[in-house]
Design an enzyme around this catalytic site. Structure first.
Site, PDB file in Angstrom:
ATOM      1  CE  LYS A  13      -2.731   3.291   0.613  1.00 31.99           C
ATOM      2  NZ  LYS A  13      -4.022   3.803   0.257  1.00 31.99           N
ATOM      3  CB  CYS A  53      -2.951   9.436   0.187  1.00 29.70           C
ATOM      4  SG  CYS A  53      -4.622   9.405   0.804  1.00 29.70           S
TER       5      CYS A  53
HETATM    6  N1  SAJ Z   1      -0.689  15.130  -9.021  1.00 29.99           N
HETATM    7  C1  SAJ Z   1       0.283  15.692  -9.851  1.00 29.99           C
HETATM    8  N2  SAJ Z   1       0.594  15.058 -11.020  1.00 29.99           N
HETATM    9  C2  SAJ Z   1      -0.032  13.898 -11.390  1.00 29.99           C
HETATM   10  C3  SAJ Z   1      -1.006  13.332 -10.544  1.00 29.99           C
HETATM   11  C4  SAJ Z   1      -1.319  13.971  -9.358  1.00 29.99           C
HETATM   12  O1  SAJ Z   1       0.863  16.748  -9.556  1.00 29.99           O
HETATM   13  O2  SAJ Z   1       0.304  13.391 -12.454  1.00 29.99           O
HETATM   14  C5  SAJ Z   1      -1.029  15.772  -7.734  1.00 29.99           C
HETATM   15  C6  SAJ Z   1      -2.503  16.154  -7.650  1.00 29.99           C
HETATM   16  O3  SAJ Z   1      -2.736  17.421  -8.219  1.00 29.99           O
HETATM   17  C7  SAJ Z   1      -2.718  16.136  -6.151  1.00 29.99           C
HETATM   18  C8  SAJ Z   1      -1.791  15.018  -5.668  1.00 29.99           C
HETATM   19  O4  SAJ Z   1      -0.874  14.808  -6.710  1.00 29.99           O
HETATM   20  O5  SAJ Z   1      -2.311  17.361  -5.564  1.00 29.99           O
HETATM   21  C9  SAJ Z   1      -2.460  13.712  -5.269  1.00 29.99           C
HETATM   22  O6  SAJ Z   1      -3.535  13.367  -6.119  1.00 29.99           O
HETATM   23  P1  SAJ Z   1      -3.848  11.871  -6.627  1.00 29.99           P
HETATM   24  O7  SAJ Z   1      -5.044  11.878  -7.489  1.00 29.99           O
HETATM   25  O8  SAJ Z   1      -2.635  11.288  -7.228  1.00 29.99           O
HETATM   26  O9  SAJ Z   1      -4.077  11.033  -5.274  1.00 29.99           O
HETATM   27  P2  SAJ Z   1      -5.081  10.996  -4.009  1.00 29.99           P
HETATM   28  O10 SAJ Z   1      -4.300  11.485  -2.838  1.00 29.99           O
HETATM   29  O11 SAJ Z   1      -6.412  11.629  -4.267  1.00 29.99           O
HETATM   30  O12 SAJ Z   1      -5.368   9.396  -3.874  1.00 29.99           O
HETATM   31  C10 SAJ Z   1      -4.297   8.449  -3.778  1.00 29.99           C
HETATM   32  C11 SAJ Z   1      -4.606   7.263  -4.702  1.00 29.99           C
HETATM   33  N3  SAJ Z   1      -3.420   6.433  -4.870  1.00 29.99           N
HETATM   34  C12 SAJ Z   1      -2.959   6.097  -6.074  1.00 29.99           C
HETATM   35  O13 SAJ Z   1      -3.458   6.452  -7.112  1.00 29.99           O
HETATM   36  C13 SAJ Z   1      -1.737   5.219  -6.091  1.00 29.99           C
HETATM   37  C14 SAJ Z   1      -5.775   6.448  -4.125  1.00 29.99           C
HETATM   38  O14 SAJ Z   1      -5.982   5.272  -4.888  1.00 29.99           O
HETATM   39  C15 SAJ Z   1      -5.472   6.061  -2.665  1.00 29.99           C
HETATM   40  O15 SAJ Z   1      -6.572   5.372  -2.090  1.00 29.99           O
HETATM   41  C16 SAJ Z   1      -5.264   7.327  -1.864  1.00 29.99           C
HETATM   42  O16 SAJ Z   1      -4.142   8.030  -2.428  1.00 29.99           O
HETATM   43  C17 SAJ Z   1      -4.993   6.917  -0.420  1.00 29.99           C
HETATM   44  O17 SAJ Z   1      -5.934   7.041   0.404  1.00 29.99           O
HETATM   45  O18 SAJ Z   1      -3.927   6.382  -0.127  1.00 29.99           O
END
Ligand code: SAJ
Length: 425
Positions: A204, A258
């Site tokens: 995880k 996360c």
């Molecule tokens: N971000 C970027 N570039 C990207 C993707 C995201 O800068 O290419 C930024 C986003 O703008 C945001 C941050 O990263 O600020 C996080 O966003 P996210 O959509 O990547 O993640 P979370 O925090 O909403 O959810 C994640 C997910 N994990 C993965 O995709 C591996 C989700 O499946 C998990 O359940 C969650 O973390 C968790 O609870 O751990």
């Protein structure tokens, strides 16, 4: 077989999970330390937002299969879904996990199963939970079964992902894994993969760390591109046409509770061996500073006196109302430090006094010299530059999320800038 469950923690994960078990026929009792949350759940009201939660909560409560209170009850299965944040010093705060485990000890009986869903540093089940559960006097693994089955759902699509995503189940022994798998089979359609508890914890944390390291790489490519006449968004897109390349996208930073947190769980347990992980975290944490610096230099290049910045987007990612660890809030702190005045606007966020938030876009644009896009909400992708330019003092736009068609903005008289793109000056 239908079971009785006691779910500790009725937040973003615990509440949807409770409701899913209840509408699939199990008898669920939810527990939370927040009295208001408990009262709202019993009154079929939401204290968190999630698509599809309202109708499922109503169904669960009306069927009599879901109740909530401040105290745990006896049950066949205990599910722990409480926060596991980091402290100021970037070490895991496992107080909630520990307290939740202690709270169920008086109610645990022979034959019960305890499942931890919260994301935790590897070894937490073995080293933190089991010593507490030993206080029940039951023999762990023979009379009491324990496992880690981490949540993996994305906010906004929780109900779809609870059902369709593959699930990891890591028991402290085989029987614990099998009991946990059988329970989740009542609604999970994805594959359920069995392993041990520590490997499940590791898997995880790896998932979110992978994303953080990948985003840091994308951000580094953006910084390089800013120096050499390249559009990193275009270059990354082209590189990703390779069948074995999948680079994420740059931006003003990484928010949420996360991805900006979990990599520290690995850094904490092996600081000398987690160099790329720590560097990536620091790279992503630096992006709001870089973003504010780029805003400042863009304004200086245009010789704008006493500038005013209109910040668009306060939530940590597109189309949600969650501001936790949002890069926008860090950009704001940086602008304050530089003495640059600003307004902010986010159609998804009702109130945030700290960020000079206005309730309408036009109000935010009043007297502004530059629009800075910090979150790629759908509403921003459809902005009409012709309308916006009439409201502003000067016409500058800085897009940190590649959300806008800058050519249209140029046609409307704007000077444009995109993060990680020195091709379109
Ligand atoms: N971000 C970027 N570039 C990207 C993707 C995201 O800068 O290419 C930024 C986003 O703008 C945001 C941050 O990263 O600020 C996080 O966003 P996210 O959509 O990547 O993640 P979370 O925090 O909403 O959810 C994640 C997910 N994990 C993965 O995709 C591996 C989700 O499946 C998990 O359940 C969650 O973390 C968790 O609870 O751990």
């Amino acid at each position: 077989m239908k079971k009785s469950l006691c779910v500790v923690g009725l937040g973003y994960i615990g509440l949807p999970t409770s409701v899913m078990f209840a509408i699939n026929g199990h008898q669920v009792h939810g527990v939370d330390v927040n009295r208001k949350a408990v009262e709202m759940v019993n009154a079929k009201q939401l204290h968190i937002e999630e698509n599809g939660l309202q109708e499922r909560l109503e169904e669960a409560v009306d069927s009599g299969k879901f109740t909530a209170s401040l105290e745990p009850t006896e049950a066949d299965v205990f599910v722990i879904a409480v926060p596991s944040p980091i402290r100021e010093d970037k070490t895991a705060n496992l107080d909630y996990v520990k307290k939740a485990t202690e709270s169920i000890v008086p109610f645990v009986k022979e034959g019960n199963l305890v499942i931890l869903e919260s994301t935790v540093p590897p070894r937490t089940v073995e080293d933190v939970m089991l010593p507490v559960l030993e206080e029940t006097g039951l023999t762990i693994g023979e009379e009491l079964f324990v496992s880690h089955s981490p949540e993996r759902v994305i906010p906004g699509k929780v109900f779809q992902e609870l059902v369709d995503n593959d699930r990891i189940v890591g028991g402290i022994n085989e029987k614990s894994s099998e009991m946990t798998r059988d329970l989740y089979l009542s609604f999970v359609k994805g594959n359920i993969h069995l392993t041990d508890a520590t490997t499940a914890e590791m898997a995880k944390v790896i998932e979110n760390t992978y994303r953080d390291v990948n985003i840091a790489f994308a951000n580094e490519l953006a910084l390089i591109s800013d120096q050499i006449g390249v559009n990193s968004w275009e270059a990354i897109k082209l590189a990703n046409y390779h069948p074995r390349v999948n680079i994420h996208t740059p931006g003003p930073g990484v928010g949420g509770h996360c991805i900006a947190v979990d990599p520290w769980f690995l850094a904490e347990i092996q600081p000398d061996l987690s160099k790329i992980i720590q560097l990536s975290r620091n790279t992503n944490d630096h992006m709001p500073v870089y973003t504010a610096g780029e805003v400042e230099s863009f304004l200086k290049e245009q010789h704008i006196q006493d500038p005013k910045v209109a910040l668009f987007g306060l939530s940590f990612k597109a189309n949600i109302d969650d501001q936790r660890e949002s890069p926008s809030l860090k950009v704001i702190l940086e602008l304050v430090e530089r003495g640059i005045s600003f307004s902010s606007y986010d159609p998804h966020i009702k109130e945030n006094v700290a960020s000079n938030q206005t309730q309408s876009m036009d109000e935010a644009l009043e007297g502004a010299d530059i629009v800075v896009i910090l979150t790629d909400h759908d509403e921003f992708k459809q902005l009409d530059p012709a309308h916006i330019q009439g409201k502003m003092r000067s016409r500058l736009v800085f897009d940190t999320k590649n959300a806008l068609s800058l050519d249209e903005w140029k046609d409307a008289g704007f000077l444009t800038k995109r993060l990680g793109d020195s091709k379109n000056g």
